[in-house]
Scaffold this motif. Structure first.
Motif, PDB file in Angstrom:
ATOM      1  N   LEU A  33       0.824  -1.206   0.000  1.00 14.69           N
ATOM      2  CA  LEU A  33       0.000   0.000   0.000  1.00 14.69           C
ATOM      3  C   LEU A  33       0.862   1.261   0.000  1.00 14.69           C
ATOM      4  CD1 LEU A  33      -2.844   1.134   0.023  1.00 14.69           C
ATOM      5  CD2 LEU A  33      -2.790   1.018   2.511  1.00 14.69           C
ATOM      6  N   ASP A  34       1.967   1.247   0.749  1.00  9.41           N
ATOM      7  CA  ASP A  34       2.875   2.387   0.769  1.00  9.41           C
ATOM      8  C   ASP A  34       3.490   2.619  -0.614  1.00  9.41           C
ATOM      9  OD1 ASP A  34       2.496   2.875   3.490  1.00  9.41           O
ATOM     10  OD2 ASP A  34       4.103   1.484   4.064  1.00  9.41           O
ATOM     11  N   ILE A  35       3.868   1.556  -1.279  1.00 16.84           N
ATOM     12  CA  ILE A  35       4.455   1.660  -2.613  1.00 16.84           C
ATOM     13  C   ILE A  35       3.424   2.195  -3.597  1.00 16.84           C
ATOM     14  CG2 ILE A  35       5.428   0.327  -4.535  1.00 16.84           C
ATOM     15  CD1 ILE A  35       6.758  -1.445  -2.351  1.00 16.84           C
ATOM     16  N   LEU A  36       2.186   1.744  -3.499  1.00 16.20           N
ATOM     17  CA  LEU A  36       1.127   2.262  -4.366  1.00 16.20           C
ATOM     18  C   LEU A  36       0.869   3.746  -4.107  1.00 16.20           C
ATOM     19  CD1 LEU A  36      -1.446  -0.665  -4.402  1.00 16.20           C
ATOM     20  CD2 LEU A  36      -0.002   0.124  -6.281  1.00 16.20           C
ATOM     21  N   ARG A  37       0.937   4.167  -2.864  1.00 17.71           N
ATOM     22  CA  ARG A  37       0.755   5.582  -2.540  1.00 17.71           C
ATOM     23  C   ARG A  37       1.868   6.429  -3.152  1.00 17.71           C
ATOM     24  NH1 ARG A  37      -0.550   4.692   3.757  1.00 17.71           N
ATOM     25  NH2 ARG A  37      -2.734   4.144   3.540  1.00 17.71           N
ATOM     26  N   ILE A  38       3.096   5.946  -3.086  1.00 15.02           N
ATOM     27  CA  ILE A  38       4.226   6.670  -3.664  1.00 15.02           C
ATOM     28  C   ILE A  38       4.064   6.779  -5.183  1.00 15.02           C
ATOM     29  CG2 ILE A  38       6.716   6.568  -4.111  1.00 15.02           C
ATOM     30  CD1 ILE A  38       6.992   5.311  -1.279  1.00 15.02           C
ATOM     31  N   LEU A  39       3.721   5.677  -5.827  1.00 12.64           N
ATOM     32  CA  LEU A  39       3.530   5.688  -7.278  1.00 12.64           C
ATOM     33  C   LEU A  39       2.364   6.601  -7.672  1.00 12.64           C
ATOM     34  CD1 LEU A  39       4.102   1.931  -8.162  1.00 12.64           C
ATOM     35  CD2 LEU A  39       5.629   3.862  -8.602  1.00 12.64           C
ATOM     36  N   GLY A  40       1.293   6.544  -6.908  1.00 11.46           N
ATOM     37  CA  GLY A  40       0.152   7.426  -7.178  1.00 11.46           C
ATOM     38  C   GLY A  40       0.534   8.891  -7.044  1.00 11.46           C
ATOM     39  N   GLY A  41       1.340   9.206  -6.040  1.00 10.38           N
ATOM     40  CA  GLY A  41       1.807  10.583  -5.860  1.00 10.38           C
ATOM     41  C   GLY A  41       2.672  11.045  -7.019  1.00 10.38           C
ATOM     42  N   LEU A  42       3.535  10.156  -7.514  1.00 10.44           N
ATOM     43  CA  LEU A  42       4.383  10.499  -8.658  1.00 10.44           C
ATOM     44  C   LEU A  42       3.556  10.720  -9.921  1.00 10.44           C
ATOM     45  CD1 LEU A  42       7.399   8.093  -8.070  1.00 10.44           C
ATOM     46  CD2 LEU A  42       7.344  10.569  -7.768  1.00 10.44           C
ATOM     47  N   VAL A  43       2.545   9.882 -10.137  1.00 10.60           N
ATOM     48  CA  VAL A  43       1.668  10.053 -11.304  1.00 10.60           C
ATOM     49  C   VAL A  43       0.904  11.371 -11.192  1.00 10.60           C
ATOM     50  CG1 VAL A  43      -0.394   9.139 -12.440  1.00 10.60           C
ATOM     51  CG2 VAL A  43       1.462   7.595 -11.820  1.00 10.60           C
TER      52      VAL A  43
END
Length: 196
Positions: A33-43
């Motif tokens: 979930l943390d990794i998905l949040r980081i990727l979502g923030g970058l997008v």
């Protein structure tokens, strides 16, 4: 109640409450979930930057950027309805198409060839970086090296009489660039001052 009972006594100690020696390093763990949040923030950051710089929420680079469809190079209907093409313009008439006037079209001239650059309004429009080149003929400025930023501070001129062969080659390469990217709709009248 005695005096000793009414007041609490604090005992001074040399022990500190927090000690670096007692600190235990805990390893940092990332969950999915943390990794998905980081990727979502970058997008999200990428899309906001794209919207700011290109006007679109997502900007994808095409591999075939050098090929411009023929329909984009054809003369826009706006000009076909107004007059037979090619259209001849005076400098005064050309100045009406600089992106700030009532006209919705933006024109640029190089060596007397006039191009409709309206499709590139984010570069040539009212707030565009190359706004200076619109509504006039700035052929002389196209003779400078591509990354020479001093050009933006120089006055537009269509006079190429004092240009070297290298500078004229630069102007010709820019003319070819515009021919490949934007529709050529007309010419400047030869009787105008500052001709080539």
């Amino acid at each position: 109640m005695s005096r000793e009972q009414g007041h609490s006594t604090y005992k001074k100690t040399d022990e500190s409450i927090y000690s670096a020696e007692n600190e235990v390093e805990t390893p940092i763990k990332f969950s999915a979930l943390d990794i998905l949040r980081i990727l979502g923030g970058l997008v999200l950051l990428y899309s906001v930057c794209c919207k700011f710089f290109s006007g679109k929420w997502f900007f994808l680079v095409s591999r075939s950027t050098s090929v411009i469809p023929d329909d984009l190079l054809s003369i826009p209907e706006y000009w076909l309805q107004r007059n037979a093409t090619p259209i001849t313009f005076t400098f005064d008439e050309l100045s009406q198409y600089n992106g700030e006037s009532d006209s919705e079209r933006i024109l640029l001239s190089i060596k007397g060839h006039i191009f409709d650059v309206t499709r590139g309004s984010r570069f040539y429009g009212k707030w565009g970086a190359y706004k200076k080149f619109t509504g006039t003929d700035c052929s002389k400025l196209f003779s400078y090296p591509q990354w020479d930023m001093s050009v933006l501070g120089k006055k537009c001129s269509s006079d190429l009489s004092d240009c070297t062969a290298t500078e004229l080659a630069r102007v010709d390469s820019w003319l070819q660039f515009f021919r490949k990217k934007y529709p050529e709709i007309g010419y400047l009248r030869r009787s105008e001052p500052n001709r080539y």
